[in-house]
Design an enzyme around this catalytic site. Structure first.
Site, short mmCIF file in Angstrom:
data_model
loop_
_atom_site.label_atom_id
_atom_site.label_comp_id
_atom_site.label_asym_id
_atom_site.label_seq_id
_atom_site.Cartn_x
_atom_site.Cartn_y
_atom_site.Cartn_z
N ASN A 1 0.68 -0.54 -0.15
CA ASN A 1 0.31 0.10 -0.27
C ASN A 1 1.28 1.16 -0.25
OD1 ASN A 1 -2.31 2.16 0.78
ND2 ASN A 1 -2.44 1.46 2.29
N GLU B 1 -7.57 -6.18 5.16
CA GLU B 1 -7.26 -5.74 3.33
C GLU B 1 -5.75 -5.83 3.16
OE1 GLU B 1 -8.73 -1.11 5.26
OE2 GLU B 1 -9.69 -1.22 2.80
N ARG C 1 -13.13 14.30 8.71
CA ARG C 1 -13.64 14.78 7.38
C ARG C 1 -14.90 14.34 7.85
NH1 ARG C 1 -11.86 9.96 3.84
NH2 ARG C 1 -9.82 9.35 4.68
N HIS D 1 -12.81 1.85 -0.15
CA HIS D 1 -12.81 0.96 0.94
C HIS D 1 -13.59 -0.31 0.37
CE1 HIS D 1 -13.23 3.94 4.76
NE2 HIS D 1 -12.19 3.96 4.19
N ARG E 1 -2.37 -2.53 -3.61
CA ARG E 1 -3.37 -1.47 -3.63
C ARG E 1 -3.44 0.08 -4.32
NH1 ARG E 1 -5.30 2.60 1.51
NH2 ARG E 1 -7.39 2.73 1.42
#
Ligand code: ADP
Length: 402
Positions: free
Chosen positions: A7, A388, A245, A185, A96
Site C-alpha cells: 500500500n 484488507e 472528514r 473501501h 492497493r
C-alpha cells in the site's frame, strides 16, 4: 507461492508478505516505511520465526519510494533476518490502488495499458493514485520480472446502478469530467460481505449493510452479494462523519466560505478533509479519546459522538429503503470492531427495523466473526474483522491462478 502486498501512500509504504500453501495464507513478514523523505523516517519490520513475531524498528534515512522499496526488499532477502531466499523467491506483488474510475471492476494484472489507465485517473484521486503508481514503477526496478496485480478500492462498487451513482448536475459534467459517485473501501466491504455470507449462508444474507468504521468511514448496501449503493461518493469525503472528514454537507457551504470568508479553494479542501469530522466538532479524531471524554460529561465530545451515530442511523434507513428490507448489519474496522459503546448507540432505538443487540454478546471481545444480536432481533448483527491486505493477497492469487 509468496505474494507481497503493498500500500504505497504519499508518505508511507505498508507491506505484508504472505506465504500461500494449500489455500492457507500465512504472514511471513509485515511492516511499514513511515515519514518517507522526511526527518525521522523509520522502517518497521515484523517477521515470523516459528510461532513468534520478532519486531525491528530501524531508524534510517529513507529518501523516497524507490529507496523505501529497495530497503524493504533488502530486508526481506537479508541472509540473517530475511524471510526470502532471494527476490526471485517472490511470485507476485499485489498493489492497493485507490481509484479505478469506471475502468476497473475487478483486479488486473498490471501491464502498460493498465498503468496508462491508472495514470489517466490522477486528476480524480490526486493524493492517492500518484503514490500508488510510483509504487508500481519502483517495483518494476526493484523486483524485475515479478508479476504485479492492481486491486482497486472502487472496484466492488462498480455494480451500483446509474440511478444511485449519478449526481443531479448537468449531464456534461458526467460525460466530459467523470463526475459521479465511485465509492471507496471496496476491498474491505467485499471482504466482510463474503465472510458474513459464509457465516450466515446466502439465504440469510440477501440484504446486507456493511459499516466500515475506521478513521475513514463508509457504509455499503449489498443485495445478493452485489453492492447497490455506498455512502462515499466522487471522493472519500462524502457520506459519514469521519475522524477528520466532514462527510455529507450542503454543497453551497464551501462556496459560501470561499466567497464570503476569504478562504481559498485549497484551504477549504484542507479544512473539510483534515480539520472537520469528529475532530472539528469534538476536538479529537480518535474515538477512544472521545468516548472517555463523553463518559466524563464533556459536551463537545458528546455532540461529536451523537452526530456520528445519528448520521449512521440515517444511512441505515436510507439503505434499508432502497433494498426494500434488511437482514444483516455488519460492523468492521477500528471503531466497528472494537467499540461496544458506539455499536450500542448506533443500534439504539432501531427496534422499528427489528434491530436489537444482545448486551453481553456486544461487549464480549474476540478476533472471530461473531453474532451480537439478541434472540428476538429480526436482523442479524455481526462483527467481521476486516483484513484488507489479506483480501488483496487473495485477489492477487485469484488473478494468477486464472
Ligand atoms: P484506519 O482507517 O486508519 O485503518 P482503523 O480501522 O484502525 O483506521 O480505526 C481507527 C479508529 O478506531 C480510531 O478512531 C480509534 O480510536 C478506533 N478504535 C480502535 N480501538 C477502539 C476501541 N477499543 N474503542 C473505540 N474506538 C477504537
Amino acid at each position: 507461492m509468496k505474494i507481497l502486498v503493498l500500500n504505497s501512500g504519499s508518505s508511507s509504504i505498508k507491506y505484508k508478505l504472505f506465504d500461500i500453501y494449500n489455500s492457507s495464507f500465512d504472514v511471513l513478514a509485515e511492516g511499514m516505511v513511515d515519514r518517507l523523505g522526511q526527518e525521522g523516517s523509520v522502517l518497521k519490520y515484523d517477521r515470523r520465526v516459528e510461532d513468534n513475531i520478532i519486531s525491528e524498528k530501524l531508524e534510517r534515512e529513507i529518501k523516497d519510494h524507490r529507496d523505501g522499496l529497495k530497503q524493504i526488499s533488502d530486508l526481506l532477502i537479508d541472509p540473517k533476518i530475511g524471510v526470502l531466499e532471494s527476490s526471485e523467491d517472490l511470485n507476485a506483488i499485489g498493489h492497493r490502488i485507490v481509484h479505478g474510475g469506471e475502468k476497473f471492476s475487478g483486479q488486473m494484472v498490471i501491464d502498460q495499458e493498465v498503468k496508462n489507465q491508472i495514470k489517466s485517473l490522477f486528476d480524480l484521486a490526486p493524493l492517492h493514485n500518484p503514490p500508488n503508481y510510483t509504487g508500481i514503477e519502483v517495483c518494476e526496478e526493484v523486483f524485475p520480472g515479478i508479476p504485479q496485480v492492481g486491486v482497486f478500492d472502487t472496484a466492488f462498487h462498480q455494480t451500483i446502478p446509474e440511478v444511485a451513482y449519478r449526481y443531479a448536475i448537468p449531464e456534461s459534467w458526467y460525460t466530459d469530467h467523470h463526475i459521479r459517485a465511485y465509492g471507496f473501501h471496496g476491498t474491505s466491504h467485499r471482504y466482510v460481505t463474503e465472510k458474513a455470507r459464509e457465516f450466515l449462508g446466502n439465504a440469510n444474507s440477501k440484504k446486507i449493510i456493511t459499516l466500515h468504521l475506521g478513521n475513514g468511514a463508509s457504509m455499503a448496501a449489498i443485495k445478493d452479494g452485489q453492492c447497490v449503493d455506498t455512502s462515499m461518493g466522487f471522493s472519500p469525503l462524502a457520506g459519514l462523519i469521519m475522524g477528520t472528514r466532514s462527510g455529507d454537507l450542503d454543497p453551497s457551504v464551501p462556496i459560501y466560505m470561499i466567497n464570503n470568508h476569504n478562504l481559498s479553494a485549497g484551504e477549504v479542501d484542507k479544512i473539510l478533509n483534515k480539520e472537520s469530522g469528529l475532530y472539528g466538532i469534538g476536538g479529537d479524531s480518535d474515538m477512544r479519546d472521545l468516548e472517555q471524554r463523553m463518559k466524563k460529561g464533556d459536551k463537545s465530545a458528546s455532540l461529536a459522538i451523537n452526530m456520528y451515530t445519528y448520521r449512521i442511523k440515517q444511512y441505515i434507513g436510507n439503505f434499508t429503503a432502497i433494498m426494500n428490507g434488511l437482514d444483516t448489519l455488519v460492523f468492521t474496522a477500528g471503531v466497528g470492531e472494537n467499540s461496544d459503546f458506539i455499536r450500542k448507540e448506533i443500534c439504539r432505538n432501531l427496534d422499528y427495523f427489528g434491530i436489537e443487540l444482545d448486551k453481553n454478546l456486544n461487549s464480549n471481545r474476540s478476533e472471530m466473526v461473531r453474532k451480537i444480536n439478541s434472540e428476538n432481533s429480526k436482523i442479524n448483527i455481526l462483527i467481521v474483522p476486516t483484513n484488507e491486505e489479506l483480501a488483496i493477497a487473495q485477489r492477487t492469487y485469484d488473478v494468477l491462478e486464472r
